[in-house]
Design a protein around this motif. Structure first.
Motif, PDB file in Angstrom:
ATOM      1  N   LEU A 153       0.826  -1.210   0.000  1.00 41.44           N
ATOM      2  CA  LEU A 153       0.000   0.000   0.000  1.00 41.44           C
ATOM      3  C   LEU A 153       0.860   1.260   0.000  1.00 41.44           C
ATOM      4  N   MET A 154       1.929   1.272   0.807  1.00 33.36           N
ATOM      5  CA  MET A 154       2.794   2.459   0.828  1.00 33.36           C
ATOM      6  C   MET A 154       3.451   2.685  -0.531  1.00 33.36           C
ATOM      7  N   ASP A 155       3.821   1.615  -1.217  1.00 36.36           N
ATOM      8  CA  ASP A 155       4.369   1.752  -2.569  1.00 36.36           C
ATOM      9  C   ASP A 155       3.332   2.349  -3.518  1.00 36.36           C
ATOM     10  N   LEU A 156       2.106   1.829  -3.472  1.00 33.57           N
ATOM     11  CA  LEU A 156       1.039   2.363  -4.329  1.00 33.57           C
ATOM     12  C   LEU A 156       0.777   3.841  -4.038  1.00 33.57           C
ATOM     13  N   ILE A 157       0.757   4.210  -2.763  1.00 34.23           N
ATOM     14  CA  ILE A 157       0.512   5.602  -2.375  1.00 34.23           C
ATOM     15  C   ILE A 157       1.635   6.499  -2.893  1.00 34.23           C
ATOM     16  N   GLN A 158       2.881   6.065  -2.719  1.00 35.72           N
ATOM     17  CA  GLN A 158       4.024   6.860  -3.186  1.00 35.72           C
ATOM     18  C   GLN A 158       4.011   7.037  -4.698  1.00 35.72           C
ATOM     19  N   GLN A 159       3.478   6.052  -5.404  1.00 34.15           N
ATOM     20  CA  GLN A 159       3.390   6.124  -6.869  1.00 34.15           C
ATOM     21  C   GLN A 159       2.100   6.813  -7.331  1.00 34.15           C
ATOM     22  N   ASP A 160       1.295   7.277  -6.370  1.00 31.07           N
ATOM     23  CA  ASP A 160       0.004   7.920  -6.655  1.00 31.07           C
ATOM     24  C   ASP A 160      -0.940   6.968  -7.398  1.00 31.07           C
ATOM     25  N   ASN A 161      -0.904   5.688  -6.993  1.00 30.61           N
ATOM     26  CA  ASN A 161      -1.724   4.666  -7.644  1.00 30.61           C
ATOM     27  C   ASN A 161      -2.694   3.975  -6.701  1.00 30.61           C
ATOM     28  N   PHE A 162      -2.977   4.569  -5.557  1.00 31.67           N
ATOM     29  CA  PHE A 162      -3.954   3.969  -4.639  1.00 31.67           C
ATOM     30  C   PHE A 162      -5.261   4.745  -4.806  1.00 31.67           C
ATOM     31  N   ASP A 163      -6.136   4.208  -5.652  1.00 26.93           N
ATOM     32  CA  ASP A 163      -7.308   4.942  -6.124  1.00 26.93           C
ATOM     33  C   ASP A 163      -8.310   5.335  -5.040  1.00 26.93           C
ATOM     34  N   LEU A 164      -8.416   4.569  -3.957  1.00 27.37           N
ATOM     35  CA  LEU A 164      -9.412   4.923  -2.931  1.00 27.37           C
ATOM     36  C   LEU A 164      -9.157   6.310  -2.338  1.00 27.37           C
ATOM     37  N   LEU A 165      -7.906   6.724  -2.285  1.00 31.92           N
ATOM     38  CA  LEU A 165      -7.618   8.065  -1.776  1.00 31.92           C
ATOM     39  C   LEU A 165      -8.202   9.118  -2.717  1.00 31.92           C
ATOM     40  N   LYS A 166      -8.079   8.882  -3.987  1.00 34.19           N
ATOM     41  CA  LYS A 166      -8.588   9.827  -4.992  1.00 34.19           C
ATOM     42  C   LYS A 166     -10.114   9.840  -5.051  1.00 34.19           C
ATOM     43  N   LEU A 167     -10.735   8.720  -4.687  1.00 31.04           N
ATOM     44  CA  LEU A 167     -12.182   8.579  -4.828  1.00 31.04           C
ATOM     45  C   LEU A 167     -12.974   8.975  -3.580  1.00 31.04           C
ATOM     46  N   ALA A 168     -12.300   9.353  -2.514  1.00 27.08           N
ATOM     47  CA  ALA A 168     -12.989   9.622  -1.247  1.00 27.08           C
ATOM     48  C   ALA A 168     -14.100  10.664  -1.386  1.00 27.08           C
ATOM     49  N   LYS A 169     -13.817  11.779  -2.013  1.00 26.62           N
ATOM     50  CA  LYS A 169     -14.851  12.832  -2.134  1.00 26.62           C
ATOM     51  C   LYS A 169     -16.013  12.377  -3.018  1.00 26.62           C
ATOM     52  N   ASP A 170     -15.708  11.667  -4.103  1.00 21.93           N
ATOM     53  CA  ASP A 170     -16.769  11.145  -4.970  1.00 21.93           C
ATOM     54  C   ASP A 170     -17.637  10.140  -4.213  1.00 21.93           C
ATOM     55  N   HIS A 171     -16.997   9.257  -3.461  1.00 24.42           N
ATOM     56  CA  HIS A 171     -17.752   8.249  -2.701  1.00 24.42           C
ATOM     57  C   HIS A 171     -18.549   8.884  -1.564  1.00 24.42           C
ATOM     58  N   GLN A 172     -18.050   9.965  -1.008  1.00 24.82           N
ATOM     59  CA  GLN A 172     -18.811  10.685   0.018  1.00 24.82           C
ATOM     60  C   GLN A 172     -20.112  11.227  -0.592  1.00 24.82           C
ATOM     61  N   GLU A 173     -20.034  11.755  -1.778  1.00 28.44           N
ATOM     62  CA  GLU A 173     -21.235  12.261  -2.463  1.00 28.44           C
ATOM     63  C   GLU A 173     -22.195  11.123  -2.802  1.00 28.44           C
ATOM     64  N   ILE A 174     -21.661  10.011  -3.265  1.00 28.81           N
ATOM     65  CA  ILE A 174     -22.501   8.858  -3.607  1.00 28.81           C
ATOM     66  C   ILE A 174     -23.283   8.373  -2.383  1.00 28.81           C
ATOM     67  N   ILE A 175     -22.601   8.222  -1.265  1.00 23.95           N
ATOM     68  CA  ILE A 175     -23.292   7.718  -0.068  1.00 23.95           C
ATOM     69  C   ILE A 175     -24.294   8.748   0.452  1.00 23.95           C
ATOM     70  N   ARG A 176     -23.985  10.022   0.340  1.00 23.06           N
ATOM     71  CA  ARG A 176     -24.949  11.040   0.799  1.00 23.06           C
ATOM     72  C   ARG A 176     -26.205  11.014  -0.061  1.00 23.06           C
ATOM     73  N   ASN A 177     -26.039  10.714  -1.355  1.00 26.01           N
ATOM     74  CA  ASN A 177     -27.192  10.690  -2.256  1.00 26.01           C
ATOM     75  C   ASN A 177     -27.962   9.373  -2.211  1.00 26.01           C
ATOM     76  N   LYS A 178     -27.277   8.258  -1.890  1.00 28.03           N
ATOM     77  CA  LYS A 178     -27.932   6.951  -1.881  1.00 28.03           C
ATOM     78  C   LYS A 178     -28.333   6.505  -0.474  1.00 28.03           C
ATOM     79  N   GLY A 179     -27.450   6.826   0.491  1.00 27.34           N
ATOM     80  CA  GLY A 179     -27.631   6.291   1.847  1.00 27.34           C
ATOM     81  C   GLY A 179     -28.712   6.944   2.562  1.00 27.34           C
TER      82      GLY A 179
END
Length: 179
Positions: A153-179
């Motif tokens: 995971l630390m390797d992926l983060i250092q390479q900017d390839n850990f997508d969940l970090l990038k998707l946090a704001k999008d997923h926050q919106e999804i759960i607010r609209n669906k949940g």
């Protein structure tokens, strides 16, 4: 015995008023539960020291978005401040993820990774993992798996390839609209 942590965090005494939402979500990048804890009122703010800096991670108006990916050995909590800005990502290395009475949980395997929006990465609790192995709480295969997962995971983060970090704001919106 490993500590089981639930997505709804009902045993968290510091949080006096809350709103909780969760969804099961699946796309090409993520499959699992996403939970959102909107922290309305706390008995007192929670300020932690990570990497020599003090960071407020819980206060009135903060929210925590947590990903419980099925079949993975980590859970990601994104901590948002009152303005909706990401304070930090907190990645728990875990032995297993599941659900009980439709509430997602993870069995914490001690190692944690903190990632700040600046890109700084901090590995935490190595001594707790070592102690768990020494005391027979975990076996060598669990110990090795925790280190393997954390390093990958630390390797992926250092390479900017850990997508969940990038998707946090999008997923926050999804759960607010669906949940």
């Amino acid at each position: 015995m490993l500590k089981r942590k639930y997505g709804n965090r009902t045993n968290w005494k510091r949080v006096l008023k809350r709103e909780y939402q969760q969804i099961y979500y699946q796309d090409e990048i993520f499959k699992g539960y996403i939970t959102l804890l909107n922290i309305k009122e706390v008995s007192e703010p929670l300020i932690v020291k990570n990497g020599g800096k003090e960071v407020c991670i819980v206060n009135n108006g903060f929210s925590w978005l947590q990903h419980f990916p099925i079949g993975k050995n980590y859970s990601v909590t994104t901590m948002f401040d009152t303005q909706g800005k990401i304070v930090q990502w907190y990645i728990d290395i875990c032995y297993e993820i599941g659900s009980e009475k439709n509430i997602p949980w993870m069995d914490d395997l001690y190692l944690d990774i903190v990632v700040f929006p600046t890109g700084e990465i901090i590995l935490l609790d190595e001594e707790e993992l070592d102690e768990a192995l020494t005391n027979g709480v975990i076996d060598k295969s669990m110990y090795d798996m925790a280190w393997k997962e954390a390093n990958e995971l630390m390797d992926l983060i250092q390479q900017d390839n850990f997508d969940l970090l990038k998707l946090a704001k999008d997923h926050q919106e999804i759960i607010r609209n669906k949940g």
